[in-house]
Scaffold this active site. Structure first.
Site, mmCIF file in Angstrom:
data_model
loop_
_atom_site.group_PDB
_atom_site.id
_atom_site.type_symbol
_atom_site.label_atom_id
_atom_site.label_comp_id
_atom_site.label_asym_id
_atom_site.label_seq_id
_atom_site.Cartn_x
_atom_site.Cartn_y
_atom_site.Cartn_z
ATOM 1 N N GLU A 1 38.344 52.525 32.130
ATOM 2 C CA GLU A 1 37.981 52.060 30.778
ATOM 3 C C GLU A 1 36.822 51.060 30.798
ATOM 4 O OE1 GLU A 1 40.748 51.377 32.364
ATOM 5 O OE2 GLU A 1 41.535 49.378 31.932
ATOM 6 N N CYS B 1 46.030 52.419 36.923
ATOM 7 C CA CYS B 1 46.497 51.236 37.659
ATOM 8 C C CYS B 1 48.026 51.240 37.769
ATOM 9 C CB CYS B 1 45.932 49.974 37.007
ATOM 10 S SG CYS B 1 45.942 48.558 38.118
ATOM 11 N N HIS C 1 40.177 51.069 37.073
ATOM 12 C CA HIS C 1 40.186 51.009 35.604
ATOM 13 C C HIS C 1 38.951 51.703 35.031
ATOM 14 C CE1 HIS C 1 43.562 48.261 34.780
ATOM 15 N NE2 HIS C 1 43.348 47.897 36.032
HETATM 16 N N1 LIG Z 1 46.178 46.226 35.976
HETATM 17 C C1 LIG Z 1 47.339 46.712 36.328
HETATM 18 O O1 LIG Z 1 47.862 47.705 35.764
HETATM 19 C C2 LIG Z 1 48.032 45.966 37.430
HETATM 20 C C3 LIG Z 1 49.121 46.764 38.051
HETATM 21 C C4 LIG Z 1 49.940 45.988 39.057
HETATM 22 N N2 LIG Z 1 50.619 44.917 38.412
HETATM 23 C C5 LIG Z 1 49.048 45.506 40.205
HETATM 24 O O2 LIG Z 1 48.655 44.367 40.226
HETATM 25 O O3 LIG Z 1 48.774 46.289 41.058
#
Ligand SMILES: NC(=O)CC[C@H](N)C(=O)O
Length: 183
Positions: A148, A19, A146
């Site tokens: 995870e 992310c 993500h």
């Molecule tokens: N979950 C995150 O790592 C968010 C990354 C970034 N702040 C976004 O909203 O894209």
């Protein structure tokens, strides 16, 4: 984070950016390789002339709660010839969960790719970058999703398995077994 991404990229150290970690690797690449010193994300410097990560157009800055891009979304592999496609058992697509408001600026994707970064996974529109890799590096991977959320003890999600295998020198052997279809 930017220095860590730079160190990993330049020293062939396995890197998995999740992310924000993927967004950071894009900022670092733009600064170091494209020599765009002011490259940044709109999240950190909305006025920079070199926005390589932008606020997603469909989001609202005033209503943060429900405007995130959330949940399971499809990522399509653009080529079978990449580390992550092999790690995901040569699938043509993967469904992984998301939680973000920012994305790689689609307008700079061509320039980043010309300089060597590869966006091997994209959403169904082809405009939203989901997975990046750096050819020639043993394991330099960024994922906008993500992994995870779907990783389980004894059943590790592909990006984590890849990171650990690369760090322990087992990735190449795994790739060969995948190609022979024996797993
Ligand atoms: N979950 C995150 O790592 C968010 C990354 C970034 N702040 C976004 O909203 O894209």
């Amino acid at each position: 984070m930017i220095l860590a991404a730079k160190y990993a990229r330049e020293n062939n150290v396995p890197y998995l950016g999740i992310c924000l970690g993927m967004q950071i690797s894009v900022i670092e690449f733009a600064r170091s390789v494209l020599r765009l010193e002011k490259a940044n994300s709109e999240e950190f410097d909305p006025h920079t002339p070199d926005l390589v990560v932008i606020f997603m157009p469909e989001g609202s800055k005033t209503h943060m709660g429900s405007t995130m891009r959330l949940g399971s979304r499809k990522t399509l592999f653009q080529t079978p010839d990449c580390i992550m496609s092999k790690l995901y058992n040569n699938s043509k697509h993967v469904d992984e969960r998301h939680r973000h408001r920012y994305e790689v600026n689609p307008e700079v994707v061509g320039t980043l790719e010309e300089a060597g970064l590869r966006f091997v996974g994209r959403d169904e529109t082809g405009k939203r970058m989901e997975i990046l890799e750096l050819p020639g590096h043993p394991f330099y991977v960024g994922v906008q999703f993500h992994p995870e959320y779907k990783s389980r003890p004894g059943r590790p999600s592909a990006p984590f398995l890849g990171l650990i295998m690369a760090a322990t020198g087992q990735l190449e052997a795994h790739d060969k077994t995948q190609q022979n279809g024996s797993i």
